[in-house]
Design an enzyme around this catalytic site. Structure first.
Site, PDB file in Angstrom:
ATOM      1  N   CYS A  71      29.947  47.823  35.020  1.00  0.00           N
ATOM      2  CA  CYS A  71      30.527  46.720  35.793  1.00  0.00           C
ATOM      3  C   CYS A  71      29.685  46.613  37.063  1.00  0.00           C
ATOM      4  O   CYS A  71      29.517  47.614  37.778  1.00  0.00           O
ATOM      5  CB  CYS A  71      31.966  47.069  36.130  1.00  0.00           C
ATOM      6  SG  CYS A  71      32.775  45.926  37.260  1.00  0.00           S
ATOM      7  N   CYS A 190      26.658  40.006  36.156  1.00  0.00           N
ATOM      8  CA  CYS A 190      28.072  40.277  35.856  1.00  0.00           C
ATOM      9  C   CYS A 190      28.159  40.431  34.348  1.00  0.00           C
ATOM     10  O   CYS A 190      27.621  39.607  33.602  1.00  0.00           O
ATOM     11  CB  CYS A 190      28.958  39.137  36.327  1.00  0.00           C
ATOM     12  SG  CYS A 190      30.674  39.292  35.757  1.00  0.00           S
TER      13      CYS A 190
HETATM   14  N1  DGL Z   1      32.553  42.776  34.766  1.00  0.00           N
HETATM   15  C1  DGL Z   1      32.536  42.717  36.196  1.00  0.00           C
HETATM   16  C2  DGL Z   1      31.103  42.729  36.733  1.00  0.00           C
HETATM   17  O1  DGL Z   1      30.180  42.974  36.029  1.00  0.00           O
HETATM   18  C3  DGL Z   1      33.239  41.529  36.770  1.00  0.00           C
HETATM   19  C4  DGL Z   1      34.631  41.323  36.317  1.00  0.00           C
HETATM   20  C5  DGL Z   1      35.640  41.456  37.403  1.00  0.00           C
HETATM   21  O2  DGL Z   1      35.607  40.686  38.387  1.00  0.00           O
HETATM   22  O3  DGL Z   1      36.472  42.336  37.262  1.00  0.00           O
HETATM   23  O4  DGL Z   1      30.884  42.483  37.883  1.00  0.00           O
END
Ligand code: DGL
Length: 272
Positions: A71, A190
């Site tokens: 993440c 993201c």
């Molecule tokens: N998957 C998260 C990232 O890569 C973003 C998702 C979220 O905001 O929880 O930043």
């Protein structure tokens, strides 16, 4: 079992897990999505750090010698603190790795114009982690970050193929490229954004390269395990994956199937 732990706020990390498993199918994996508390992108530094640390401790308790923060938001806001402040006290022999550094590393060999755009959550964009990591490795590259706060909700609500998605994707791509028309490389910073890839490519000029992270994170992990055979030998090799979620497993299973294109059966857990 000593699997590789893969953590994300929700579903996005599945795109990273997918990339890693394609390159390193031999290892066991334990995926944890904190779906009940997602999204992280709009949360404060303190909350993202607190939640991510809880997840890392949980994955350690399950036997993971190595945890990947799949993440960007958690990598931007919690990784350094966990590595420097918490890990020495919890267990200095275990490791927590993020996904921003491996992405920042490859961008230097991809951009020709030396102008790079980052599409990411508000939290990742505001943290300026991509700007700082790229500046350390490739000081000549100009980095422009664009926060796309609607993109994660579009994906999480299964609207990534809708007209609404067209509107928000075009708006942010146009805005990013207007802010720096010299950009020739866009990083999808993201882990949810690969699901919007068709739309992103539709609104990006063909001269601009769009980079999802999964493959690069996988190569970087492979390289890390080659350089650290002591760590590689601690990970069990059964080729299995277990999925854990802080939400109702049935809710997770439905959405996870969209991310992975195959069915999964998750177990529910609670953190904190
Ligand atoms: N998957 C998260 C990232 O890569 C973003 C998702 C979220 O905001 O929880 O930043």
């Amino acid at each position: 079992m000593s699997p590789i732990g893969v953590f994300d706020s929700g579903y996005g990390g599945l795109t990273i897990l997918d990339g890693i498993r394609q390159m390193l199918p031999q290892y066991d994996y334990l995926y944890l999505g904190d779906n009940a508390r997602a999204p992280y992108g709009t949360r404060s530094f303190e909350r993202v750090y607190e939640f991510t640390l809880q997840a890392v401790k949980f994955l350690f308790q399950q036997g993971c010698p190595l945890v990947i923060l799949a993440c960007n938001t958690a990598s931007a806001k919690a990784l350094r603190s966990i590595q420097q402040l918490d890990l020495p006290a919890i267990d200095p022999t275990r490791r927590v790795l993020g996904i921003i550094r491996p992405t920042a590393e490859v961008v230097g060999s991809i951009t020709s114009s030396r102008h790079v755009g980052i599409l990411a959550t508000e939290g990742t964009t505001r943290s300026l982690t991509y700007n700082l990591e790229i500046a350390k490795l490739h000081p000549d590259i100009v980095v422009t970050g664009e926060a796309c706060p609607m993109w994660v909700p579009l994906v999480e609500n299964h609207e990534y193929d809708s007209l609404g998605a067209d509107y928000f994707v075009q708006r942010h791509i146009d805005h990013l490229l207007a802010r720096d028309p010299m950009i020739d490389t866009i990083i999808l910073g993201c882990t949810h954004y690969p699901l919007l890839l068709d739309k992103i490519l539709k609104y990006t000029p063909p001269t601009v390269r769009v980079i999802p992270q999964g493959g690069y994170v996988a190569s970087s992990l492979q390289d890390y395990l080659t350089r650290h055979p002591d760590m590689a030998s601690r990970i069990t090799m059964g080729g299995s994956v277990r999925y854990l979620t802080t939400e109702q497993p049935s809710v997770f299973n439905t959405s996870a199937t969209l991310f992975l294109q195959h069915e999964v059966s998750a177990e529910g857990i609670s953190l904190g």
